[in-house]
Write a protein that holds these residues in place. Structure first.
Motif, short mmCIF file in Angstrom:
data_model
loop_
_atom_site.label_atom_id
_atom_site.label_comp_id
_atom_site.label_asym_id
_atom_site.label_seq_id
_atom_site.Cartn_x
_atom_site.Cartn_y
_atom_site.Cartn_z
N GLU A 71 19.80 -1.52 -40.82
CA GLU A 71 20.41 -0.42 -40.06
C GLU A 71 21.92 -0.37 -40.32
OE1 GLU A 71 20.50 2.92 -37.67
OE2 GLU A 71 18.77 1.87 -38.48
N PHE A 72 22.53 -1.53 -40.46
CA PHE A 72 23.96 -1.59 -40.81
C PHE A 72 24.21 -0.90 -42.15
CE2 PHE A 72 27.27 -3.93 -43.17
CZ PHE A 72 28.37 -3.70 -42.35
N LEU A 99 19.92 -8.85 -49.79
CA LEU A 99 21.07 -9.03 -48.90
C LEU A 99 20.61 -9.28 -47.46
CD1 LEU A 99 23.53 -6.26 -50.14
CD2 LEU A 99 23.74 -8.73 -50.46
N ALA A 100 19.66 -8.49 -47.00
CA ALA A 100 19.16 -8.65 -45.63
C ALA A 100 18.58 -10.05 -45.41
CB ALA A 100 18.13 -7.58 -45.30
N GLY A 101 17.91 -10.58 -46.42
CA GLY A 101 17.35 -11.93 -46.30
C GLY A 101 18.42 -13.01 -46.30
N LEU A 102 19.41 -12.87 -47.15
CA LEU A 102 20.49 -13.86 -47.21
C LEU A 102 21.40 -13.79 -45.99
CD1 LEU A 102 21.49 -13.55 -50.96
CD2 LEU A 102 20.34 -15.50 -49.89
N LEU A 103 21.53 -12.61 -45.40
CA LEU A 103 22.47 -12.41 -44.30
C LEU A 103 21.78 -12.36 -42.93
CD1 LEU A 103 24.82 -9.88 -46.09
CD2 LEU A 103 25.29 -12.28 -45.56
N GLN A 104 20.60 -12.96 -42.83
CA GLN A 104 19.95 -13.07 -41.53
C GLN A 104 20.85 -13.84 -40.57
OE1 GLN A 104 16.94 -12.05 -40.12
NE2 GLN A 104 16.88 -10.70 -41.90
N VAL A 105 20.99 -13.34 -39.38
CA VAL A 105 21.83 -14.01 -38.38
C VAL A 105 21.24 -15.37 -38.02
CG1 VAL A 105 22.74 -13.87 -36.03
CG2 VAL A 105 22.74 -11.83 -37.49
N SER A 106 19.94 -15.44 -37.87
CA SER A 106 19.28 -16.70 -37.53
C SER A 106 19.00 -17.50 -38.79
CB SER A 106 17.96 -16.42 -36.80
OG SER A 106 17.24 -17.62 -36.65
N PRO A 107 19.48 -18.74 -38.87
CA PRO A 107 19.23 -19.53 -40.08
C PRO A 107 17.75 -19.79 -40.33
CG PRO A 107 20.30 -20.87 -38.38
CD PRO A 107 20.28 -19.47 -37.88
#
Length: 126
Positions: A71-72, A99-107
């Motif tokens: 969404e970002f 990118l969405a996978g690498l930048l997940q907020v939750s590790p």
């Protein structure tokens, strides 16, 4: 170097994985995956996705936490030639998913850069 770390955050604020700010220790491999995601985004968009990941420190990162990275990408505009376009219209869907996978907020949900049976999570190579 040790895989699990405790201690204060260090490095440029845009690249620091959010779990580092909790002070409870973190998986350095997953934190590095997050930082690689920031680098890839910055190379593609010619800008950082956010200024910092500290809680309450950046409206862009708070948006990602509430609405998700895809969404970002749909909302965040970058300059392409003389036009402003959403990042999602400029990058490929598969790159956006990476990118969405690498930048997940939750590790625990984040992609990792390798998979050797020791790291929980999906590998970017799978």
């Amino acid at each position: 170097t040790a895989r699990f770390h405790e201690g204060p955050a260090c490095g440029k604020a845009s690249y620091i994985a959010p779990e580092i700010h909790t002070g409870g220790g973190y998986d350095a491999f997953k934190a590095d995956s997050f930082s690689c995601g920031v680098v890839l985004y910055a190379l593609a968009a010619k800008d950082y996705p956010w200024m910092c990941t500290r809680p309450g420190g950046c409206k862009c990162f708070e948006f990602v936490k509430r609405h998700g990275f895809m969404e970002f990408l749909a909302k965040r505009n970058i300059t392409v030639g003389d036009e402003k376009k959403p990042v999602a219209e400029v990058i490929s869907p598969s790159f956006a998913q990476l990118l969405a996978g690498l930048l997940q907020v939750s590790p625990k949900d984040r992609l990792v850069l390798h998979s050797n049976g020791e790291t929980a999570g999906s590998s970017v190579w799978e």
